[in-house]
Design a protein around this motif. Structure first.
Motif, short mmCIF file in Angstrom:
data_model
loop_
_atom_site.label_atom_id
_atom_site.label_comp_id
_atom_site.label_asym_id
_atom_site.label_seq_id
_atom_site.Cartn_x
_atom_site.Cartn_y
_atom_site.Cartn_z
N GLY A 1 1.68 1.49 -4.00
CA GLY A 1 0.55 2.26 -4.49
C GLY A 1 -0.76 1.51 -4.60
O GLY A 1 -1.70 2.00 -5.23
N ILE B 1 7.52 -5.08 -6.16
CA ILE B 1 7.37 -3.70 -6.61
C ILE B 1 8.50 -3.28 -7.56
O ILE B 1 8.24 -2.69 -8.61
CB ILE B 1 7.33 -2.74 -5.40
N THR C 1 -4.36 -0.03 -3.29
CA THR C 1 -5.40 0.33 -2.33
C THR C 1 -5.30 -0.64 -1.16
O THR C 1 -4.73 -1.74 -1.29
CB THR C 1 -6.80 0.21 -2.95
N GLN D 1 0.84 -1.21 0.00
CA GLN D 1 0.00 0.00 0.00
C GLN D 1 0.87 1.25 0.00
O GLN D 1 0.66 2.15 -0.82
CB GLN D 1 -0.93 -0.01 1.20
N HIS D 2 1.84 1.33 0.90
CA HIS D 2 2.62 2.55 1.08
C HIS D 2 3.75 2.72 0.07
O HIS D 2 4.17 3.85 -0.19
CB HIS D 2 3.17 2.61 2.50
N HIS D 3 4.23 1.64 -0.49
CA HIS D 3 5.34 1.74 -1.45
C HIS D 3 4.96 1.25 -2.84
O HIS D 3 5.62 1.60 -3.81
CB HIS D 3 6.57 0.99 -0.94
#
Length: 91
Positions: free
Chosen positions: A28, A68, A30, A24-26
């Motif tokens: 992107g 990621i 939801t 979520q934080h790195h």
């Protein structure tokens, strides 16, 4: 490693939570997509599964960074090798 069912489930939940947070934080995603990604990466393994929990040999941070940024993230993004304080505070 030999552990009780409760210990396995606690570890599984923690790794899923940290993986979802990172996605979520790195990544992107939801919150719901991040949790779905965590469930996919960390499926429940029955107690008789050979090498049960082998995925735990690396932190969720590492597995999420691979998803990621790819397998060269330690070289191309060395600032991401160590998880940030916010991630570490999830424990």
């Amino acid at each position: 490693m030999s552990w009780s069912e409760a210990q396995y489930e606690e570890c599984l939940h923690g790794e899923r939570r940290r993986y979802a947070w990172t996605m979520q934080h790195h990544g992107g995603l939801t919150p719901s997509d991040a949790w779905a990604a965590a469930l996919d990466w960390y499926p429940y393994e029955p107690s008789d599964t050979p090498h049960r929990g082998l995925v735990f040999h690396d932190e969720a941070w590492h597995w999420a960074m691979l998803a990621i940024h790819g397998d060269r993230y330690p070289v191309e993004r060395p600032e991401l090798v160590e998880p940030p304080a916010e991630y570490l505070a999830l424990d």
